[in-house]
Motif scaffolding. Structure first.
Motif, short mmCIF file in Angstrom:
data_model
loop_
_atom_site.label_atom_id
_atom_site.label_comp_id
_atom_site.label_asym_id
_atom_site.label_seq_id
_atom_site.Cartn_x
_atom_site.Cartn_y
_atom_site.Cartn_z
N SER A 33 41.39 31.00 71.14
CA SER A 33 42.12 30.00 71.91
C SER A 33 41.87 30.08 73.41
N THR A 34 41.37 31.22 73.90
CA THR A 34 41.21 31.39 75.35
C THR A 34 39.81 31.79 75.77
N GLY A 35 38.98 32.23 74.86
CA GLY A 35 37.67 32.74 75.23
C GLY A 35 36.65 31.65 75.52
N GLN A 36 35.47 32.06 75.98
CA GLN A 36 34.39 31.12 76.22
C GLN A 36 33.99 30.46 74.91
N LEU A 37 33.61 29.18 74.98
CA LEU A 37 33.38 28.39 73.77
C LEU A 37 32.38 29.04 72.82
N ASP A 38 31.29 29.60 73.37
CA ASP A 38 30.25 30.15 72.50
C ASP A 38 30.55 31.58 72.06
N ARG A 39 31.72 32.11 72.46
CA ARG A 39 32.07 33.48 72.08
C ARG A 39 33.40 33.54 71.33
N ARG A 40 33.98 32.40 71.02
CA ARG A 40 35.27 32.41 70.36
C ARG A 40 35.14 32.81 68.89
N GLY A 41 36.14 33.54 68.41
CA GLY A 41 36.15 33.89 66.99
C GLY A 41 36.56 35.31 66.69
N LEU A 42 36.80 36.12 67.70
CA LEU A 42 37.19 37.51 67.47
C LEU A 42 38.46 37.59 66.63
N GLY A 43 38.46 38.52 65.70
CA GLY A 43 39.67 38.83 64.94
C GLY A 43 40.06 37.76 63.93
N PRO A 44 41.38 37.60 63.69
CA PRO A 44 42.52 38.12 64.45
C PRO A 44 42.73 39.64 64.34
N ILE A 45 42.24 40.27 63.26
CA ILE A 45 42.26 41.72 63.18
C ILE A 45 40.81 42.19 63.14
N LEU B 141 35.04 53.73 61.26
CA LEU B 141 35.97 52.90 60.50
C LEU B 141 36.30 53.57 59.18
N VAL B 142 37.27 52.98 58.46
CA VAL B 142 37.69 53.53 57.17
C VAL B 142 37.60 52.44 56.12
N GLY C 158 39.48 45.67 52.11
CA GLY C 158 38.48 46.70 51.88
C GLY C 158 38.14 47.54 53.08
N GLN C 159 38.75 47.22 54.24
CA GLN C 159 38.45 47.96 55.45
C GLN C 159 39.67 47.96 56.36
N PHE C 160 40.01 49.11 56.88
CA PHE C 160 41.20 49.24 57.72
C PHE C 160 40.90 48.73 59.13
N GLN C 161 41.77 47.87 59.65
CA GLN C 161 41.57 47.23 60.95
C GLN C 161 42.64 47.70 61.93
N PRO C 162 42.33 48.57 62.88
CA PRO C 162 43.34 49.11 63.78
C PRO C 162 43.62 48.27 65.03
N PHE C 163 42.86 47.18 65.24
CA PHE C 163 43.04 46.36 66.43
C PHE C 163 43.30 44.91 66.04
N SER C 164 43.93 44.15 66.96
CA SER C 164 44.25 42.75 66.67
C SER C 164 44.44 41.98 67.96
N LEU C 165 44.45 40.66 67.84
CA LEU C 165 44.74 39.78 68.97
C LEU C 165 46.25 39.73 69.20
N GLU D 94 46.68 46.37 61.63
CA GLU D 94 47.06 46.96 60.34
C GLU D 94 47.75 48.31 60.52
N GLY D 95 47.45 49.02 61.58
CA GLY D 95 48.09 50.31 61.81
C GLY D 95 47.15 51.26 62.51
N LYS D 96 47.40 52.53 62.34
CA LYS D 96 46.61 53.56 63.00
C LYS D 96 46.04 54.52 61.96
N ALA D 97 44.78 54.88 62.13
CA ALA D 97 44.13 55.89 61.30
C ALA D 97 43.80 57.10 62.17
N SER D 98 44.23 58.28 61.75
CA SER D 98 43.99 59.51 62.50
C SER D 98 43.15 60.47 61.67
#
Length: 474
Positions: free
Chosen positions: A93-105, A135-136, A152-159, A165-169
């Motif tokens: 919603s805020t990024g440069q047009l040709d770089r939009r699409g990250l995430g949401p997780i 990654l896990v 199938g994959q743990f996602q520790p970051f989000s918009l 999803e949480g934290k993996a230590s």
């Protein structure tokens, strides 16, 4: 295997039946007229990527090179594709047009963020360190199906506005041992703990997870250019020659063709080609959709993820995928250093005598790829067979992946391994980065490689140093 072989020339060429395994070939090689021992220096041995795909930069940029003889038009392909691989993706919603699409997780915002310098990542050294470049993988059961709530994959970051999803230590258990000469060593075995879970519990029926470090991104076009016949000729799934090595292919879905193909890429050889491997990584690691993977990586439990603003779907066009694949195919392999030095050759002899070359095949030849002479008919030295091997309980993650069992891993290519520390400032080997030295990596080998490990355990300190010098030269 019951293979047959015919020899011709002056002992320097061999014609091999496709059913013949490399392990069966080694005794024959030593009996060739006028042949040298397989561990002696071989002319051209420095050319890990062959004449067409070898580079000569040995600095921290060693894995970022195109081959020296690449024509100008393909250098342009390399440069444009690299920009797609390196670029940081942004909020839809805020990024440069040709770089939009990250995430949401997501795990990272670019390919380069995990493949640092096109090399390996860094697994946390303890529970207080944030996981940034590893990654896990997750499975909800022993069949390898995704976790119900977390996929199938743990996602520790989000918009913003979407819970991560949480934290993996990471914690480590120390394992002590000693060589036959009395020298002691300590190995570390990682375990993962999850906390701050935002989408309910992990599946209750025995969650299976697998910590994964990133791997080097070099020579992938050459591995893709190996013919199916070449790879099939190396396998021996029933160990018919009784050498204890029973490598086999992983057959995996090729989404574009709707068929099954030989897996070549990934720690368990779960991807058949660079287009699919790269497209899946964009989705699972960065959250960016593409023509092969058009849906966001959200589970039904992740309602905020499902309802979040997306970029224009697919967010990565086919044109950009194709350009990125061209780049990945053109990343060269660093030439070997000091390949003919006495110490390196002494280590090479130990590597061969330990039986390491039963899986880490030193030399292969690529097939013919139309329009790509740089990767066609190249004699390469990847030190892999691209096959799955049972590596024993010590390295087992219990997580199957298509035909791969919870104890099987693809033979990791060793080319360029001697420059890992130079590029990445750290040496974290094996699928989860647990080994911090070359010898530690060997000592984790079990299963089909148990005999090789036992051979190394009996080496003197001097011979261990020779082995290290050989590996550092790759």
């Amino acid at each position: 295997m019951g293979c047959s072989n015919s020899f011709f020339g002056k002992g320097d060429c061999i014609s091999v039946d496709p059913s013949c395994g490399f392990a069966e070939l080694l005794p024959l090689l030593s009996n060739l007229p006028n042949s040298k021992n397989t561990w002696e220096y071989e002319e051209g041995e420095e050319l890990s990527g062959g004449q067409g795909m070898t580079s000569y930069n040995f600095t921290s940029k060693a894995y970022l090179q195109f081959p020296a003889q690449l024509p100008l038009s393909k250098i342009s392909d390399f440069t444009v594709g690299q920009s797609i691989f390196d670029v940081a993706w942004e909020n839809s919603s805020t990024g440069q047009l040709d770089r939009r699409g990250l995430g949401p997780i997501f795990n990272a915002n670019s390919c380069l963020a995990c493949h640092v310098g096109n090399g390996i990542g860094r697994v946390p050294s303890g529970p207080t360190e944030t996981m940034l470049t590893a990654l896990v993988r997750l499975s909800g059961n022993s069949n390898g199906s995704p976790d119900t709530n977390y996929g199938g994959q743990f996602q520790p970051f989000s918009l913003s506005g979407v819970p991560a999803e949480g934290k993996a230590s990471i914690n480590y258990t120390q394992i002590n041992g000693s060589f036959q000469d009395g020298t002691t060593f300590t190995l570390r075995k990682p375990s993962v703990e999850f906390s701050n879970l935002n989408y309910g519990p992990l599946d209750a029926n025995g969650e299976i997870y697998s910590l994964r470090n990133t791997s080097k991104v070099i020579g992938m076009g050459l591995l893709e250019a190996l013919s199916d016949t070449t790879i099939l000729s190396l396998q021996d799934p029933s160990d018919s020659n009784s050498d204890g090595i029973s490598g086999r292919i992983n057959l995996v879905p090729d989404i574009e063709s709707g068929t099954e193909k030989i897996g070549r890429f990934g720690w368990k050889a779960n991807e058949p080609n660079l287009k699919q491997q790269g497209s899946r990584a964009f989705l699972e690691d960065i959250g960016v959709t593409s023509p092969l993977f058009t849906s966001k990586n959200c589970t039904s439990a992740q309602t905020a993820c499902l309802s979040s603003v997306h970029g224009n779907l697919p967010e990565l066009s086919q044109t950009k995928i194709d350009i990125m694949v061209k780049y990945m195919r053109l990343i060269a392999v660093p030439a070997r250093r000091t390949a003919s030095s006495p110490d390196v050759l002494a280590g090479k002899k130990i590597f061969f005598q330990a039986g390491c070359t039963s899986c880490h095949i030193p030399k292969l030849k690529t097939g013919t790829i139309a329009g790509s002479p740089e990767i066609s008919e190249q004699t390469i030295r990847p030190y892999t067979d691209l096959l799955l091997h049972d590596m024993g309980e010590g390295l087992a993650d219990g997580r199957p992946d298509h035909l791969a069992s919870g104890k099987e891993w693809r033979t990791a290519p060793l080319w360029g391994i001697g420059l890992v520390s130079t590029v990445n400032g750290t040496l974290q080997l094996l699928h989860d980065g647990r080994a911090e030295t070359f010898i530690e990596a060997v000592l984790w080998h079990g299963g089909e490689a148990e005999k090789s490990k036992q051979y190394v355990l009996k080496l003197s300190e001097t011979d261990r140093e020779y082995l290290i010098k050989f590996l550092e030269s790759l």
